[in-house]
Design a protein around this motif. Structure first.
Motif, PDB file in Angstrom:
ATOM      1  N   PHE A   9      -3.398  66.417  94.663  1.00 26.96           N
ATOM      2  CA  PHE A   9      -2.945  65.562  93.492  1.00 26.96           C
ATOM      3  C   PHE A   9      -2.129  64.359  93.874  1.00 26.96           C
ATOM      4  O   PHE A   9      -2.103  63.878  95.065  1.00 26.96           O
ATOM      5  N   ILE A  10      -2.166  63.397  93.067  1.00 27.87           N
ATOM      6  CA  ILE A  10      -1.385  62.341  93.143  1.00 27.87           C
ATOM      7  C   ILE A  10       0.162  62.570  92.419  1.00 27.87           C
ATOM      8  O   ILE A  10       0.131  63.147  91.205  1.00 27.87           O
ATOM      9  N   ARG A  11       1.074  62.121  93.028  1.00 25.43           N
ATOM     10  CA  ARG A  11       2.597  62.080  92.490  1.00 25.43           C
ATOM     11  C   ARG A  11       2.939  60.699  92.212  1.00 25.43           C
ATOM     12  O   ARG A  11       2.644  59.818  93.148  1.00 25.43           O
ATOM     13  N   ARG A  12       3.400  60.548  90.943  1.00 23.84           N
ATOM     14  CA  ARG A  12       3.924  58.976  90.469  1.00 23.84           C
ATOM     15  C   ARG A  12       5.332  59.315  90.232  1.00 23.84           C
ATOM     16  O   ARG A  12       5.700  59.937  89.745  1.00 23.84           O
ATOM     17  N   THR A  13       5.916  58.193  91.031  1.00 21.63           N
ATOM     18  CA  THR A  13       7.537  58.136  90.752  1.00 21.63           C
ATOM     19  C   THR A  13       7.813  56.821  90.187  1.00 21.63           C
ATOM     20  O   THR A  13       7.409  55.929  90.681  1.00 21.63           O
ATOM     21  N   VAL A  14       8.182  56.708  88.922  1.00 12.64           N
ATOM     22  CA  VAL A  14       8.926  55.648  88.395  1.00 12.64           C
ATOM     23  C   VAL A  14      10.352  55.405  88.485  1.00 12.64           C
ATOM     24  O   VAL A  14      10.981  56.312  87.804  1.00 12.64           O
ATOM     25  N   ARG A  15      10.693  54.386  89.015  1.00 13.00           N
ATOM     26  CA  ARG A  15      12.352  54.197  89.031  1.00 13.00           C
ATOM     27  C   ARG A  15      12.559  53.350  88.099  1.00 13.00           C
ATOM     28  O   ARG A  15      12.077  52.329  87.630  1.00 13.00           O
ATOM     29  N   GLY A  16      13.723  53.773  87.278  1.00 11.87           N
ATOM     30  CA  GLY A  16      14.468  53.267  86.258  1.00 11.87           C
ATOM     31  C   GLY A  16      15.860  53.397  86.257  1.00 11.87           C
ATOM     32  O   GLY A  16      16.434  53.841  86.888  1.00 11.87           O
TER      33      GLY A  16
END
Length: 89
Positions: A52-59
């Motif tokens: 799977f692909i893991r996406r991390t969005v930093r905010g």
């Protein structure tokens, strides 16, 4: 860069009821990742024969982590390259 007509990936946020949960004996391996210098980081992951692909969005309010559905290796690699080319988001 996002391209017109891109494929929409079904991201599942970690912590939501339908999100996958790792068991205590499961070992996650990161096979490839994008540069951590960007606000959005992608990781190609392997877990117990599934990929799977893991996406991390930093905010400003912290990191938001989501994962694509578990799929076979060939489909995961195809999705990985579509993400890198901007053909999927």
């Amino acid at each position: 860069m996002r391209r017109g007509g891109f494929e929409v990936v079904e991201w599942r946020k970690i912590g939501e009821p339908d999100a996958p949960v790792l068991g205590p004996a499961e070992r996650l391996r990161v096979l490839a990742h994008t540069c951590e210098c960007r606000a959005t980081l992608y990781e190609l992951c392997s877990l117990g024969g599934h990929y799977f692909i893991r996406r991390t969005v930093r905010g400003p309010s912290g990191d938001e982590i989501a994962e694509s559905p578990r799929i076979r290796h060939s489909k995961a690699v195809d999705l990985w390259f579509r993400l890198l080319r901007g053909n999927a988001r």
